[in-house]
Design a protein around this motif. Structure first.
Motif, PDB file in Angstrom:
ATOM      1  N   MET A 100       8.701 -11.238   8.252  1.00 14.83           N
ATOM      2  CA  MET A 100       7.956 -10.005   8.033  1.00 14.83           C
ATOM      3  C   MET A 100       8.894  -8.998   7.383  1.00 14.83           C
ATOM      4  O   MET A 100      10.105  -9.104   7.475  1.00 14.83           O
ATOM      5  CB  MET A 100       7.462  -9.450   9.366  1.00 14.83           C
ATOM      6  N   ASP A 101       8.301  -8.001   6.754  1.00 12.91           N
ATOM      7  CA  ASP A 101       9.070  -6.903   6.203  1.00 12.91           C
ATOM      8  C   ASP A 101       9.565  -6.031   7.352  1.00 12.91           C
ATOM      9  O   ASP A 101       8.932  -5.940   8.402  1.00 12.91           O
ATOM     10  CB  ASP A 101       8.181  -6.101   5.245  1.00 12.91           C
ATOM     11  N   TYR A 102      10.696  -5.368   7.168  1.00 13.11           N
ATOM     12  CA  TYR A 102      11.266  -4.550   8.229  1.00 13.11           C
ATOM     13  C   TYR A 102      10.432  -3.325   8.565  1.00 13.11           C
ATOM     14  O   TYR A 102      10.523  -2.782   9.643  1.00 13.11           O
ATOM     15  CB  TYR A 102      12.685  -4.127   7.857  1.00 13.11           C
ATOM     16  N   ARG A 103       9.615  -2.881   7.627  1.00 11.49           N
ATOM     17  CA  ARG A 103       8.797  -1.690   7.871  1.00 11.49           C
ATOM     18  C   ARG A 103       7.565  -2.092   8.675  1.00 11.49           C
ATOM     19  O   ARG A 103       6.469  -2.201   8.167  1.00 11.49           O
ATOM     20  CB  ARG A 103       8.393  -1.053   6.544  1.00 11.49           C
ATOM     21  N   SER A 104       7.723  -2.314   9.968  1.00 14.79           N
ATOM     22  CA  SER A 104       6.678  -2.926  10.792  1.00 14.79           C
ATOM     23  C   SER A 104       5.421  -2.071  10.930  1.00 14.79           C
ATOM     24  O   SER A 104       4.365  -2.596  11.238  1.00 14.79           O
ATOM     25  CB  SER A 104       7.227  -3.253  12.179  1.00 14.79           C
ATOM     26  N   ASP A 105       5.507  -0.762  10.732  1.00 13.59           N
ATOM     27  CA  ASP A 105       4.323   0.083  10.899  1.00 13.59           C
ATOM     28  C   ASP A 105       3.534   0.271   9.614  1.00 13.59           C
ATOM     29  O   ASP A 105       2.466   0.881   9.623  1.00 13.59           O
ATOM     30  CB  ASP A 105       4.731   1.456  11.459  1.00 13.59           C
ATOM     31  N   ASP A 106       4.041  -0.216   8.484  1.00 10.53           N
ATOM     32  CA  ASP A 106       3.354  -0.034   7.208  1.00 10.53           C
ATOM     33  C   ASP A 106       2.126  -0.931   7.101  1.00 10.53           C
ATOM     34  O   ASP A 106       2.129  -2.068   7.550  1.00 10.53           O
ATOM     35  CB  ASP A 106       4.286  -0.346   6.041  1.00 10.53           C
ATOM     36  N   THR A 107       1.096  -0.389   6.493  1.00 13.51           N
ATOM     37  CA  THR A 107      -0.104  -1.163   6.174  1.00 13.51           C
ATOM     38  C   THR A 107       0.018  -1.621   4.729  1.00 13.51           C
ATOM     39  O   THR A 107       0.442  -0.861   3.873  1.00 13.51           O
ATOM     40  CB  THR A 107      -1.359  -0.282   6.335  1.00 13.51           C
ATOM     41  N   SER A 108      -0.316  -2.887   4.473  1.00 11.24           N
ATOM     42  CA  SER A 108      -0.264  -3.373   3.104  1.00 11.24           C
ATOM     43  C   SER A 108      -1.388  -4.370   2.861  1.00 11.24           C
ATOM     44  O   SER A 108      -1.896  -4.995   3.783  1.00 11.24           O
ATOM     45  CB  SER A 108       1.093  -4.026   2.800  1.00 11.24           C
ATOM     46  N   LEU A 109      -1.776  -4.473   1.592  1.00 11.39           N
ATOM     47  CA  LEU A 109      -2.775  -5.442   1.153  1.00 11.39           C
ATOM     48  C   LEU A 109      -2.410  -5.804  -0.278  1.00 11.39           C
ATOM     49  O   LEU A 109      -2.330  -4.931  -1.136  1.00 11.39           O
ATOM     50  CB  LEU A 109      -4.195  -4.857   1.208  1.00 11.39           C
ATOM     51  N   TYR A 110      -2.160  -7.095  -0.514  1.00 11.31           N
ATOM     52  CA  TYR A 110      -1.775  -7.495  -1.858  1.00 11.31           C
ATOM     53  C   TYR A 110      -2.144  -8.951  -2.120  1.00 11.31           C
ATOM     54  O   TYR A 110      -2.299  -9.753  -1.217  1.00 11.31           O
ATOM     55  CB  TYR A 110      -0.282  -7.259  -2.106  1.00 11.31           C
ATOM     56  N   ALA A 111      -2.285  -9.247  -3.394  1.00 20.43           N
ATOM     57  CA  ALA A 111      -2.516 -10.617  -3.862  1.00 20.43           C
ATOM     58  C   ALA A 111      -1.235 -11.100  -4.529  1.00 20.43           C
ATOM     59  O   ALA A 111      -0.416 -10.299  -4.981  1.00 20.43           O
ATOM     60  CB  ALA A 111      -3.675 -10.646  -4.853  1.00 20.43           C
ATOM     61  N   PHE A 112      -1.074 -12.404  -4.586  1.00 22.54           N
ATOM     62  CA  PHE A 112       0.123 -12.949  -5.226  1.00 22.54           C
ATOM     63  C   PHE A 112      -0.187 -14.281  -5.890  1.00 22.54           C
ATOM     64  O   PHE A 112      -1.162 -14.953  -5.547  1.00 22.54           O
ATOM     65  CB  PHE A 112       1.272 -13.115  -4.224  1.00 22.54           C
TER      66      PHE A 112
END
Length: 188
Positions: A100-112
């Protein structure tokens, strides 16, 4: 460096049988031809470089290789990500490295999407055991993989889905392999 075991002691037969029974799929056959027990050693070197394309996109290129009795191969690839609050981690979209990314409280949504090419010198699953005779097949020296997917993270929980297409890995396979992957992660 990864260490482990290949063969009956790895419990792949039992694991695959349980999953097939749960899903109502025919029980797998061919386990009489399983590799013999063998210690597994895999040393990996991987270099990744990120190119920031603005607030909503990036590219990650990588080059690396594996050396050991499980795999001896070199590879290179590129990963493109598009979306909201893309993780800074180079490995966040990689199912092999479910970090996981270190910024545990961040919300994200992405395609790859990603494309990878491999030059394979050794693959124990096609070449057979290293230290004794075993069943083997003629492997393809060049293997290509394409992946497309989507991931979301909210309050430290990540869920993702990807579709993967891998070119033929051995000469008599009759074609490549397609499969889907679900990844779950939780920062705690």
């Amino acid at each position: 460096v990864n260490v482990g075991i290949v063969g009956p002691s790895a419990l792949a037969k039992q694991t695959q049988t349980i999953v097939h029974e749960w899903r109502g799929i025919a029980v797998p056959q061919g386990w009489d031809n399983q590799l013999s027990d063998e210690p597994a050693l895999l040393c990996t070197a991987d270099r990744r470089v990120r190119l920031d394309l603005g607030e909503y996109a990036d590219l990650i290129g990588n080059v690396g290789g594996n050396l050991g009795n499980v795999f001896t191969q070199g590879y290179t690839g590129v990963l493109a990500r598009f979306g909201y609050n893309i993780p800074s981690s180079f490995y966040a979209s990689d199912p092999i490295y479910p970090r996981m990314d270190y910024r545990s409280d961040d919300t994200s949504l992405y395609a790859f999407t990603s494309a990878t090419g491999k030059g394979v010198l050794r693959n124990i699953f096609f070449d057979g055991n290293t230290f004794q005779d075993s069943v083997s097949v003629d492997k393809e020296p060049w293997v290509f993989e394409w992946r497309v997917g989507v991931e979301a993270k909210y309050k430290g929980i990540k869920i993702g889905y990807s579709y993967c297409n891998v070119s033929s890995e051995y000469e008599t396979s009759g074609g490549g392999t397609d499969f889907g992957e679900v990844t779950l992660g939780w920062n705690f």
